[in-house]
Design a protein around this motif. Structure first.
Motif, PDB file in Angstrom:
ATOM      1  N   GLY A   1     -16.863  35.712 -39.828  1.00 32.87           N
ATOM      2  CA  GLY A   1     -17.678  34.664 -39.217  1.00 32.87           C
ATOM      3  C   GLY A   1     -17.752  34.712 -37.707  1.00 32.87           C
ATOM      4  N   VAL A   2     -16.992  35.591 -37.068  1.00 32.39           N
ATOM      5  CA  VAL A   2     -17.002  35.661 -35.604  1.00 32.39           C
ATOM      6  C   VAL A   2     -18.402  36.013 -35.083  1.00 32.39           C
ATOM      7  CG1 VAL A   2     -16.150  36.958 -33.609  1.00 32.39           C
ATOM      8  CG2 VAL A   2     -14.564  36.191 -35.382  1.00 32.39           C
ATOM      9  N   ALA A   3     -19.103  36.869 -35.780  1.00 37.94           N
ATOM     10  CA  ALA A   3     -20.433  37.281 -35.324  1.00 37.94           C
ATOM     11  C   ALA A   3     -21.406  36.112 -35.251  1.00 37.94           C
ATOM     12  CB  ALA A   3     -20.981  38.363 -36.251  1.00 37.94           C
ATOM     13  N   ALA A   4     -21.133  35.037 -36.012  1.00 39.02           N
ATOM     14  CA  ALA A   4     -22.014  33.864 -35.992  1.00 39.02           C
ATOM     15  C   ALA A   4     -21.718  32.918 -34.837  1.00 39.02           C
ATOM     16  CB  ALA A   4     -21.892  33.112 -37.317  1.00 39.02           C
TER      17      ALA A   4
ATOM     18  N   MET B   1     -11.554  28.112 -37.725  1.00 41.14           N
ATOM     19  CA  MET B   1     -11.889  28.172 -36.307  1.00 41.14           C
ATOM     20  C   MET B   1     -13.254  28.833 -36.095  1.00 41.14           C
ATOM     21  SD  MET B   1      -9.774  26.707 -34.252  1.00 41.14           S
ATOM     22  CE  MET B   1     -10.033  25.431 -35.496  1.00 41.14           C
ATOM     23  N   ALA B   2     -13.485  29.935 -36.783  1.00 35.16           N
ATOM     24  CA  ALA B   2     -14.785  30.603 -36.666  1.00 35.16           C
ATOM     25  C   ALA B   2     -15.905  29.690 -37.139  1.00 35.16           C
ATOM     26  CB  ALA B   2     -14.777  31.907 -37.454  1.00 35.16           C
ATOM     27  N   ALA B   3     -15.639  28.956 -38.219  1.00 30.59           N
ATOM     28  CA  ALA B   3     -16.663  28.072 -38.776  1.00 30.59           C
ATOM     29  C   ALA B   3     -17.011  26.930 -37.825  1.00 30.59           C
ATOM     30  CB  ALA B   3     -16.202  27.527 -40.124  1.00 30.59           C
ATOM     31  N   VAL B   4     -15.993  26.291 -37.231  1.00 32.78           N
ATOM     32  CA  VAL B   4     -16.269  25.153 -36.364  1.00 32.78           C
ATOM     33  C   VAL B   4     -16.888  25.611 -35.045  1.00 32.78           C
ATOM     34  CG1 VAL B   4     -13.994  25.044 -35.224  1.00 32.78           C
ATOM     35  CG2 VAL B   4     -15.329  22.972 -35.490  1.00 32.78           C
ATOM     36  N   ILE B   5     -16.494  26.775 -34.536  1.00 31.96           N
ATOM     37  CA  ILE B   5     -17.103  27.296 -33.301  1.00 31.96           C
ATOM     38  C   ILE B   5     -18.581  27.580 -33.514  1.00 31.96           C
ATOM     39  CG2 ILE B   5     -17.129  29.283 -31.739  1.00 31.96           C
ATOM     40  CD1 ILE B   5     -14.046  29.367 -32.077  1.00 31.96           C
ATOM     41  N   ALA B   6     -18.922  28.145 -34.684  1.00 30.61           N
ATOM     42  CA  ALA B   6     -20.331  28.417 -34.986  1.00 30.61           C
ATOM     43  C   ALA B   6     -21.091  27.121 -35.243  1.00 30.61           C
ATOM     44  CB  ALA B   6     -20.427  29.346 -36.190  1.00 30.61           C
TER      45      ALA B   6
ATOM     46  N   LEU C   1     -13.149  41.853 -29.346  1.00 32.34           N
ATOM     47  CA  LEU C   1     -13.936  40.624 -29.257  1.00 32.34           C
ATOM     48  C   LEU C   1     -15.211  40.850 -28.454  1.00 32.34           C
ATOM     49  CD1 LEU C   1     -14.184  37.577 -29.839  1.00 32.34           C
ATOM     50  CD2 LEU C   1     -12.984  37.190 -27.675  1.00 32.34           C
ATOM     51  N   THR C   2     -15.095  41.504 -27.306  1.00 35.27           N
ATOM     52  CA  THR C   2     -16.276  41.687 -26.456  1.00 35.27           C
ATOM     53  C   THR C   2     -17.262  42.681 -27.050  1.00 35.27           C
ATOM     54  OG1 THR C   2     -15.031  43.293 -25.129  1.00 35.27           O
ATOM     55  CG2 THR C   2     -15.098  41.026 -24.340  1.00 35.27           C
ATOM     56  N   ALA C   3     -16.781  43.546 -27.960  1.00 36.11           N
ATOM     57  CA  ALA C   3     -17.711  44.437 -28.657  1.00 36.11           C
ATOM     58  C   ALA C   3     -18.509  43.688 -29.704  1.00 36.11           C
ATOM     59  CB  ALA C   3     -16.941  45.593 -29.305  1.00 36.11           C
ATOM     60  N   THR C   4     -17.901  42.641 -30.283  1.00 37.88           N
ATOM     61  CA  THR C   4     -18.579  41.838 -31.303  1.00 37.88           C
ATOM     62  C   THR C   4     -19.492  40.793 -30.673  1.00 37.88           C
ATOM     63  OG1 THR C   4     -16.689  42.128 -32.786  1.00 37.88           O
ATOM     64  CG2 THR C   4     -18.239  40.369 -33.320  1.00 37.88           C
ATOM     65  N   LEU C   5     -18.973  40.098 -29.649  1.00 38.30           N
ATOM     66  CA  LEU C   5     -19.735  39.068 -28.945  1.00 38.30           C
ATOM     67  C   LEU C   5     -19.955  39.565 -27.518  1.00 38.30           C
ATOM     68  CD1 LEU C   5     -17.823  35.902 -30.213  1.00 38.30           C
ATOM     69  CD2 LEU C   5     -20.000  36.788 -31.056  1.00 38.30           C
ATOM     70  N   THR C   6     -21.074  40.190 -27.294  1.00 39.71           N
ATOM     71  CA  THR C   6     -21.294  40.925 -26.046  1.00 39.71           C
ATOM     72  C   THR C   6     -21.476  40.025 -24.828  1.00 39.71           C
ATOM     73  OG1 THR C   6     -23.661  41.054 -26.540  1.00 39.71           O
ATOM     74  CG2 THR C   6     -22.283  42.894 -27.262  1.00 39.71           C
TER      75      THR C   6
ATOM     76  N   ALA D   1      -5.870  37.578 -32.533  1.00 40.24           N
ATOM     77  CA  ALA D   1      -5.818  38.780 -33.368  1.00 40.24           C
ATOM     78  C   ALA D   1      -6.323  38.490 -34.776  1.00 40.24           C
ATOM     79  CB  ALA D   1      -4.393  39.313 -33.418  1.00 40.24           C
ATOM     80  N   LEU D   2      -6.063  37.301 -35.287  1.00 41.28           N
ATOM     81  CA  LEU D   2      -6.567  36.922 -36.607  1.00 41.28           C
ATOM     82  C   LEU D   2      -8.041  36.534 -36.535  1.00 41.28           C
ATOM     83  CD1 LEU D   2      -3.536  34.757 -37.822  1.00 41.28           C
ATOM     84  CD2 LEU D   2      -4.003  37.162 -38.339  1.00 41.28           C
ATOM     85  N   PHE D   3      -8.406  35.847 -35.454  1.00 43.39           N
ATOM     86  CA  PHE D   3      -9.786  35.380 -35.288  1.00 43.39           C
ATOM     87  C   PHE D   3     -10.768  36.546 -35.241  1.00 43.39           C
ATOM     88  CE2 PHE D   3     -13.226  34.252 -32.285  1.00 43.39           C
ATOM     89  CZ  PHE D   3     -13.837  33.231 -32.999  1.00 43.39           C
ATOM     90  N   VAL D   4     -10.434  37.609 -34.496  1.00 46.99           N
ATOM     91  CA  VAL D   4     -11.378  38.712 -34.327  1.00 46.99           C
ATOM     92  C   VAL D   4     -11.611  39.474 -35.623  1.00 46.99           C
ATOM     93  CG1 VAL D   4     -10.866  39.005 -31.878  1.00 46.99           C
ATOM     94  CG2 VAL D   4      -9.582  40.334 -33.576  1.00 46.99           C
ATOM     95  N   GLU D   5     -10.734  39.286 -36.618  1.00 41.41           N
ATOM     96  CA  GLU D   5     -10.906  39.955 -37.902  1.00 41.41           C
ATOM     97  C   GLU D   5     -11.796  39.161 -38.856  1.00 41.41           C
ATOM     98  OE1 GLU D   5      -9.886  42.954 -38.489  1.00 41.41           O
ATOM     99  OE2 GLU D   5      -8.817  43.131 -36.576  1.00 41.41           O
ATOM    100  N   GLU D   6     -12.140  37.933 -38.482  1.00 41.62           N
ATOM    101  CA  GLU D   6     -12.947  37.083 -39.359  1.00 41.62           C
ATOM    102  C   GLU D   6     -14.408  37.524 -39.364  1.00 41.62           C
ATOM    103  OE1 GLU D   6     -12.347  34.573 -41.483  1.00 41.62           O
ATOM    104  OE2 GLU D   6     -10.224  34.990 -41.198  1.00 41.62           O
TER     105      GLU D   6
END
Length: 518
Positions: free
Chosen positions: A256-259, A229-234, A281-286, A249-254
């Motif tokens: 790749g979320v920062a990308a 999911m992180a890969a396709v979103i990026a 999530l909002t701390a990682t993707l502001t 909850a699993l996604f925010v630990e990836e």
């Protein structure tokens, strides 16, 4: 909604509407393919009042098929090819489906063990007779406007799934509100990742096409993999996505979320949303906006919404306020309006309600009723959920009144699982619980009382799981089974669920290095 999509295609025919399967489809391509399918369906007698089943894995062709069914004037019925044949046949019969459109997996699923319950046609690519359907200048006939848009089945406490018949009016109100609230447009990319048997998929499938945005379809089973999911979103520069909180909850630990730098909107629903997920999530993707939505399948996807704060401070995230043209009431045990802060049953009404349950007028009458507020009668749906109003005028969610639970974001009646278990020839009684004390994730546990003469092997955990798997989808099959001599009872003779024991820990045998099992 499909009429509005045709208007958008006329405005932006060359824009990319659908991406997936190794190709891009323009709005013109998308509507040409959908209209061709609608013509095939019309030639087979499909029209207003018809229901057409889709039995397919997620793909761009699935998206085309949904639009094609709507353009033919019919409602679509999504079926999961991995479900047991008996369950699929029951849905087809209950919904009175005219025919089924399938890919190869769907054709096999509907044909396993005998002739299909309805005529089966290929999803795409068939050179069959067709009546002309032109999407340019398309206007929906009045009988379509007043008719059904889709039929989606949910778990039923009586042992049979319930087919929710959704109207075009309710769907149009829901999607119109969503566009008014979030304002997507050209340049936005929506990810279609929710299984289409879950009603969240409806806005994923249609919303982008109302606004000139692009829809990207994830691979068939990719929604189960947070890394993918992180890969396709990026990779696809997705701006808008939905997550059930347990998957978030699993996604925010990836890592790749920062990308996922293009992500702007995360819509959550299906389960209670913990504030710590929002804040992480909002701390990682502001730049991401997170919204918590709530709604039963019987009320057009979602009926309340809460724009999450940064940070979200409360112990639980509210479910918010009713959306446009929707009303919500919290009723006490006597059916009167509950005071502020006092939990009661949440009932909803307005331009959101389903027509009822396919083939179940008794259940429709039970769950859909009338309340009198300020002296005026109003049709409502009784959600079976507890909620209470805050003094600030928003709703908080308090869980289920009955034994209905959410598993992987999908609503499940524990009574349906119990009903199937009790049909086992060696099981005399059963209770199913969702336990949250056995590990990282809530676990379905079945407690069974068997015939005294039952052989242990015939009612082993593996045997009972295999029996249930023949009749229920995978997410409804308990992971653990406990055989008891009798079910514990309260003083009034009811099953004492609190007294049911945790299943014994599984014994893991040590493996010696160099042994055959190593």
């Amino acid at each position: 909604m499909h009429e509005a999509i045709c208007r958008q295609a006329e405005r932006t025919p060359d824009a990319v509407a659908l991406r997936g399967g190794g190709r891009d489809r323009s709005y013109r391509d998308l509507l040409d393919e959908a209209a061709a399918l609608a013509g095939r369906l019309r030639a087979e007698g499909v029209g207003p009042g018809s229901v057409v089943a889709l039995c397919t894995e997620r793909s761009p062709e699935m998206v085309v098929a949904v639009l094609g069914v709507l353009l033919a004037g019919a409602a679509y019925l999504p079926l999961d090819p991995s479900h047991p044949r008996a369950r699929l046949d029951l849905m087809l019969t209950t919904a009175d489906a005219a025919l089924a459109l399938t890919d190869e997996e769907g054709r096999v699923a509907l044909g396993t063990g005998g002739a299909p319950a309805v005529p089966v046609r290929p999803l795409a690519g068939a050179d069959l007779p067709a009546l002309p359907v032109d999407w340019r200048g398309y206007r929906a006939p009045e009988e379509v406007v007043d008719g059904l848009s889709y039929v989606i089945f949910t778990s039923g406490s009586t042992g049979a799934p319930k087919g929710v018949q959704m109207t075009h009016l309710s769907l149009a109100n829901r999607l119109s509100w969503m566009q008014e609230e979030y304002r997507i447009g050209p340049g936005d990319v929506v990810l279609q990742k929710t299984p289409y048997t879950f009603d969240v998929s409806v806005w994923e499938l249609l919303w982008a096409f109302l606004a000139g945005a692009t829809l990207v379809t994830a691979e068939a089973q990719a929604h189960r993999d947070p890394q993918e999911m992180a890969a396709v979103i990026a990779r696809e520069a997705v701006t808008t996505v939905h997550f059930v909180p347990s998957m978030l909850a699993l996604f925010v630990e990836e890592p790749g979320v920062a990308a996922c730098a293009a992500l702007r909107r995360v819509i959550c629903s299906g389960e209670a949303l913990p504030p710590k997920l929002v804040n992480k999530l909002t701390a990682t993707l502001t730049t991401v906006r997170v919204d918590n939505l709530y709604g039963p399948t019987e009320a057009a996807i979602d009926v309340t919404a809460w724009p999450c704060r940064r940070p979200e401070p409360d112990p639980t995230v509210p479910i918010g306020r009713p959306i446009t043209n929707v009303v919500a009431y919290v009723l006490d045990d006597d059916g009167a309006l509950a005071p502020l802060g006092v939990p009661g049953e949440l009932v909803v009404g307005g331009d959101c309600l389903a027509r009822g349950y396919a083939g179940r007028p008794d259940l429709t009458a039970e769950r859909f009723g009338t309340v009198h507020v300020a002296g005026r009668p109003q049709r409502v749906y009784r959600t079976g959920d507890l909620a209470w109003w805050s003094p600030q005028g928003y709703l908080n969610y308090g869980g289920r009144i009955d034994t209905q639970v959410k598993i992987r974001g999908q609503r499940v009646e524990l009574g349906e699982i119990e009903s199937v278990l009790n049909s086992h020839p060696l099981v005399t009684n059963s209770v199913v619980l969702l336990r949250d004390d056995l590990g990282a994730a809530p676990t379905l546990v079945a407690y069974v009382v068997t015939e005294r003469h039952a052989d242990a092997g015939d009612v082993s955990e593996a045997a009972l799981r295999a029996f249930l798997a023949e009749q229920l989808p995978d997410h409804m099959v308990p992971l653990r089974h406990v055989v008891l001599p009798e079910l514990p009872a309260t003083a009034n003779g009811k099953v004492d669920r609190r007294a049911l024991p945790a299943p014994p820990a599984r014994v893991r045998r040590p493996v010696r290095v160099g042994s055959p099992s190593a």
